[in-house]
Design an enzyme around this catalytic site. Structure first.
Site, short mmCIF file in Angstrom:
data_model
loop_
_atom_site.label_atom_id
_atom_site.label_comp_id
_atom_site.label_asym_id
_atom_site.label_seq_id
_atom_site.Cartn_x
_atom_site.Cartn_y
_atom_site.Cartn_z
N SER A 99 0.82 -1.20 0.00
CA SER A 99 0.00 0.00 0.00
C SER A 99 0.86 1.26 0.00
CB SER A 99 -0.97 -0.05 1.20
OG SER A 99 -1.90 0.99 1.16
N GLU A 147 -1.30 -2.56 -8.41
CA GLU A 147 -2.55 -2.94 -7.75
C GLU A 147 -3.16 -1.69 -7.15
OE1 GLU A 147 -3.21 -2.79 -4.24
OE2 GLU A 147 -1.25 -1.95 -3.80
N HIS A 178 -4.67 -5.42 -2.11
CA HIS A 178 -5.38 -5.30 -0.84
C HIS A 178 -6.37 -6.45 -0.70
CE1 HIS A 178 -3.58 -1.35 -1.15
NE2 HIS A 178 -3.98 -1.06 0.08
#
Length: 325
Positions: free
Chosen positions: A118, A225, A295
């Protein structure tokens, strides 16, 4: 992932690891998950050291900028085998100019593996751009190891591979896609040897364009992502990388998991596959899908900055980097 060789003869260290937990981004709100994650690592036999400010809180951050910066430098000085973030969120881009990259790179040389996901993409890209050091895109303590039920088996197996030095690569099955108009498959069989693997969270990566913290990777394999981004916003972010000349320099673009968004009636058929189809008309490099990373519970570990090989045969894709002796 390969787990079939004899532990007694592989020459790896299978002892407990020293794991340092720190919080360089968002504040930890779920203290129960934090404790569960630590207990889980301890139950696996590892020594867990928790940074003194791991649970600090300032606004939405895990402490103010100075606090989080100091935590990163303590992690680098800890001598731990693995420095694992508590969680992502936001906060690293604020402090990138003040990170002591040489000290972090020396920690990597001494054997500390920095692992995260992230917002951690900002740290990983900056470290790669500034020093060339390799880190690992992988789980975070709270969201992956601190879940109330059982953590994902594949994620745990990949993490164990990192702990024991077994990690050799990751294979997966891409989405079934319609052939192109001329009958060719959406992704043709191909093989790339010795390309630098890099990437991470798409929005975070795009925030580094035009800064000294975006790695200049030519002939690389870029994996991406994101979470909570509608397909049109994903396309807009990809367009930024396209117009900045980043995508044209890659040998392959590998799309991981994009989730937690909601299509609306206004979209009228515009969806994530529409973005993939469009991207393939913009670059010559193959665009792969469905990498188990993002995630989501099932996530592999990927060495950001390492040289890898990539092969595709039918829908089967494989990224591999060999033993880390």
């Amino acid at each position: 992932m390969s787990h079939d060789h004899d532990h007694a003869h592989c020459g790896h260290d299978h002892g407990p690891r020293h794991i340092y937990i720190y919080s360089p981004s968002g504040a930890v709100r779920d203290k129960a998950a934090f404790r569960r994650g630590i207990k889980r690592l301890q139950a696996m036999g590892h020594e867990v050291e928790v940074d003194p400010d791991a649970l600090a809180s300032h606004q939405r951050f895990a402490g103010d900028d100075d606090t989080r910066l100091a935590a990163i430098h303590r992690a680098a000085a800890s001598g731990a085998d693995v420095a694992l973030i508590s969680r992502g969120g936001y906060g690293l881009t604020r402090i990138l100019p003040r990170i002591q990259y040489k000290a972090v790179a020396k920690a990597v040389q001494r054997g500390t593996q920095f692992v995260g996901v992230s917002d951690f993409t900002a740290f990983q890209c900056a470290l790669l751009a500034q020093t060339g050091a390799t880190t690992w895109a992988g789980p975070a303590l709270v969201g992956d190891l601190g879940v109330a039920g059982e953590p994902d088996d594949i994620m745990l197996a990949c993490l164990d591979d990192l702990f024991t030095g077994h990690g050799e690569g990751s294979g997966w099955r891409m989405h079934a896609e319609k052939p192109l108009a001329d009958g060719r498959p959406a992704v043709r069989d191909f093989y790339v040897k010795k390309a630098r693997l890099w990437g991470g969270n798409l929005a975070t990566l795009c925030s580094l364009v035009g800064t000294p913290y975006l790695p200049q990777v030519k002939g690389g394999v870029l994996f991406l992502e994101d979470v909570g981004e509608h397909p049109y916003r994903i396309e807009r972010l990809l367009t930024q990388l396209l117009h900045a000349g980043v995508l044209a320099q890659q040998k392959a673009v590998v799309l991981g998991q994009f989730n937690e968004y909601k299509l609306t009636p206004h979209d009228k058929g515009f969806r994530l596959q529409s973005v993939v189809d469009w991207l393939r008309t913009q670059i010559k490099a193959p665009v792969l899908t469905n990498l188990p990373f993002g995630h989501v519970p099932t996530k592999v570990l990927l060495p950001v900055g390492a040289e890898v090989s990539l092969s595709v045969e039918g829908r089967d894709a494989l990224i591999y980097w060999g033993h880390g002796h």
